[in-house]
Design a protein around this motif. Structure first.
Motif, PDB file in Angstrom:
ATOM      1  N   VAL A  63      24.420 -20.875 -27.936  1.00 11.29           N
ATOM      2  CA  VAL A  63      23.377 -21.882 -27.738  1.00 11.29           C
ATOM      3  C   VAL A  63      22.348 -21.714 -28.851  1.00 11.29           C
ATOM      4  CG1 VAL A  63      21.517 -22.687 -26.229  1.00 11.29           C
ATOM      5  CG2 VAL A  63      23.701 -21.960 -25.238  1.00 11.29           C
ATOM      6  N   ALA A  64      22.012 -22.821 -29.499  1.00 14.87           N
ATOM      7  CA  ALA A  64      20.986 -22.827 -30.543  1.00 14.87           C
ATOM      8  C   ALA A  64      19.852 -23.738 -30.089  1.00 14.87           C
ATOM      9  CB  ALA A  64      21.572 -23.337 -31.851  1.00 14.87           C
ATOM     10  N   VAL A  65      18.637 -23.210 -30.136  1.00 14.10           N
ATOM     11  CA  VAL A  65      17.460 -23.962 -29.701  1.00 14.10           C
ATOM     12  C   VAL A  65      16.615 -24.308 -30.922  1.00 14.10           C
ATOM     13  CG1 VAL A  65      15.386 -23.922 -28.261  1.00 14.10           C
ATOM     14  CG2 VAL A  65      17.459 -22.755 -27.488  1.00 14.10           C
ATOM     15  N   PHE A  66      16.264 -25.584 -31.022  1.00 17.54           N
ATOM     16  CA  PHE A  66      15.441 -26.077 -32.117  1.00 17.54           C
ATOM     17  C   PHE A  66      14.154 -26.642 -31.529  1.00 17.54           C
ATOM     18  CE2 PHE A  66      19.831 -26.352 -33.354  1.00 17.54           C
ATOM     19  CZ  PHE A  66      19.851 -25.843 -34.644  1.00 17.54           C
ATOM     20  N   LEU A  67      13.026 -26.161 -31.990  1.00 20.81           N
ATOM     21  CA  LEU A  67      11.734 -26.676 -31.572  1.00 20.81           C
ATOM     22  C   LEU A  67      11.261 -27.610 -32.681  1.00 20.81           C
ATOM     23  CD1 LEU A  67       9.549 -26.546 -29.403  1.00 20.81           C
ATOM     24  CD2 LEU A  67       8.458 -24.767 -30.745  1.00 20.81           C
ATOM     25  N   ASP A 122       6.090 -29.001 -22.404  1.00 22.28           N
ATOM     26  CA  ASP A 122       5.575 -27.839 -21.693  1.00 22.28           C
ATOM     27  C   ASP A 122       6.528 -26.661 -21.905  1.00 22.28           C
ATOM     28  OD1 ASP A 122       5.871 -26.319 -18.782  1.00 22.28           O
ATOM     29  OD2 ASP A 122       3.791 -26.677 -19.404  1.00 22.28           O
ATOM     30  N   PRO A 123       6.016 -25.528 -22.378  1.00 27.51           N
ATOM     31  CA  PRO A 123       6.900 -24.389 -22.668  1.00 27.51           C
ATOM     32  C   PRO A 123       7.653 -23.879 -21.441  1.00 27.51           C
ATOM     33  CG  PRO A 123       4.681 -23.977 -23.498  1.00 27.51           C
ATOM     34  CD  PRO A 123       4.636 -25.263 -22.747  1.00 27.51           C
ATOM     35  N   GLN A 124       7.030 -23.917 -20.281  1.00 25.88           N
ATOM     36  CA  GLN A 124       7.711 -23.437 -19.067  1.00 25.88           C
ATOM     37  C   GLN A 124       8.873 -24.351 -18.695  1.00 25.88           C
ATOM     38  OE1 GLN A 124       7.160 -20.489 -17.772  1.00 25.88           O
ATOM     39  NE2 GLN A 124       5.486 -20.137 -19.200  1.00 25.88           N
ATOM     40  N   ARG A 129      14.931 -25.304 -19.025  1.00 29.05           N
ATOM     41  CA  ARG A 129      16.114 -25.996 -19.568  1.00 29.05           C
ATOM     42  C   ARG A 129      16.983 -25.033 -20.354  1.00 29.05           C
ATOM     43  NH1 ARG A 129      13.490 -30.249 -22.926  1.00 29.05           N
ATOM     44  NH2 ARG A 129      15.263 -29.936 -24.273  1.00 29.05           N
ATOM     45  N   VAL A 130      16.344 -24.229 -21.195  1.00 33.24           N
ATOM     46  CA  VAL A 130      17.081 -23.267 -22.007  1.00 33.24           C
ATOM     47  C   VAL A 130      17.802 -22.276 -21.099  1.00 33.24           C
ATOM     48  CG1 VAL A 130      16.841 -21.364 -23.654  1.00 33.24           C
ATOM     49  CG2 VAL A 130      15.569 -23.501 -24.024  1.00 33.24           C
ATOM     50  N   GLU A 132      18.793 -22.559 -18.015  1.00 32.96           N
ATOM     51  CA  GLU A 132      19.902 -23.189 -17.286  1.00 32.96           C
ATOM     52  C   GLU A 132      21.158 -23.257 -18.166  1.00 32.96           C
ATOM     53  OE1 GLU A 132      20.974 -27.489 -15.240  1.00 32.96           O
ATOM     54  OE2 GLU A 132      18.876 -26.960 -15.562  1.00 32.96           O
ATOM     55  N   VAL A 133      21.003 -23.704 -19.385  1.00 34.45           N
ATOM     56  CA  VAL A 133      22.149 -23.843 -20.282  1.00 34.45           C
ATOM     57  C   VAL A 133      22.704 -22.472 -20.678  1.00 34.45           C
ATOM     58  CG1 VAL A 133      22.906 -24.668 -22.556  1.00 34.45           C
ATOM     59  CG2 VAL A 133      21.376 -26.084 -21.156  1.00 34.45           C
ATOM     60  N   VAL A 134      21.821 -21.550 -21.050  1.00 36.58           N
ATOM     61  CA  VAL A 134      22.275 -20.236 -21.506  1.00 36.58           C
ATOM     62  C   VAL A 134      22.991 -19.495 -20.385  1.00 36.58           C
ATOM     63  CG1 VAL A 134      21.489 -17.951 -22.262  1.00 36.58           C
ATOM     64  CG2 VAL A 134      20.573 -20.029 -23.349  1.00 36.58           C
ATOM     65  N   ARG A 135      22.417 -19.486 -19.198  1.00 39.13           N
ATOM     66  CA  ARG A 135      23.060 -18.761 -18.089  1.00 39.13           C
ATOM     67  C   ARG A 135      24.414 -19.397 -17.731  1.00 39.13           C
ATOM     68  NH1 ARG A 135      20.003 -14.613 -17.162  1.00 39.13           N
ATOM     69  NH2 ARG A 135      17.740 -14.752 -16.951  1.00 39.13           N
ATOM     70  N   ALA A 136      24.508 -20.710 -17.730  1.00 42.76           N
ATOM     71  CA  ALA A 136      25.782 -21.381 -17.434  1.00 42.76           C
ATOM     72  C   ALA A 136      26.826 -21.054 -18.485  1.00 42.76           C
ATOM     73  CB  ALA A 136      25.579 -22.883 -17.327  1.00 42.76           C
ATOM     74  N   ARG A 137      26.433 -21.031 -19.749  1.00 41.49           N
ATOM     75  CA  ARG A 137      27.380 -20.760 -20.830  1.00 41.49           C
ATOM     76  C   ARG A 137      27.708 -19.284 -20.942  1.00 41.49           C
ATOM     77  NH1 ARG A 137      29.176 -24.449 -24.404  1.00 41.49           N
ATOM     78  NH2 ARG A 137      29.172 -22.914 -26.059  1.00 41.49           N
ATOM     79  N   THR A 138      26.818 -18.418 -20.536  1.00 41.48           N
ATOM     80  CA  THR A 138      27.097 -16.976 -20.564  1.00 41.48           C
ATOM     81  C   THR A 138      28.194 -16.643 -19.574  1.00 41.48           C
ATOM     82  OG1 THR A 138      24.833 -16.498 -21.251  1.00 41.48           O
ATOM     83  CG2 THR A 138      26.096 -14.672 -20.322  1.00 41.48           C
TER      84      THR A 138
END
Length: 142
Positions: A63-67, A122-124, A129-130, A132-138
């Motif tokens: 997973v790659a996160v871009f701000l 909002d950072p929280q 969101r991050v 949810e995706v990371v845990r599902a993909r892990t």
């Protein structure tokens, strides 16, 4: 020497002083993600040989996160049109958006997921969101 892209020496100095990492929104997101127990690489290239840097990289989960900054990436809510050098900046933002799409496509082709977060989010909520995706993909990438 080539002509500067900036409309004035002051504008050039202001733009050159913009940080490429460790901005306030990025630090807030990293803190929120870290508080959720997730660990990540900062300002890393997810794919070898591809000159694209993600703000957060979860290697195992792919997973790659871009701000993305509202001005630089053309946020539909907050993007403003530059008063000076309007044509240059419009082209710059459009090129950034095209590169973002290309990055997402390249990552997807390599089995990665891209998460795009606007700097005004909002950072929280973004961290949720991050997570949810990371845990599902892990779980699925084990």
């Amino acid at each position: 020497m080539a002509e500067s892209w900036a409309s004035s020496p002051e504008a050039r100095a202001r733009m050159q002083s913009n940080k490429s990492r460790d901005t306030k929104p990025e630090l807030a997101l990293r803190s929120a993600v870290h508080a959720r127990g997730l660990r990540y690489r900062v300002s890393a290239k997810p794919l070898a040989g591809v000159r694209r840097t993600a703000d957060l990289v979860f290697t195992r989960a792919q997973v790659a996160v871009f701000l993305d900054g509202c001005f630089w990436h053309g946020c539909p809510e907050h993007h403003t049109v530059a008063a000076a050098n309007a044509t240059f900046w419009a082209e710059k933002v459009e090129n950034n958006r095209a590169r973002d799409r290309n990055t997402d496509e390249r990552l997807a082709a390599a089995g990665w997921v891209s998460i795009r977060i606007w700097e005004h989010e909002d950072p929280q909520e973004a961290a949720a969101r991050v997570e949810e995706v990371v845990r599902a993909r892990t779980v699925t990438n084990r």
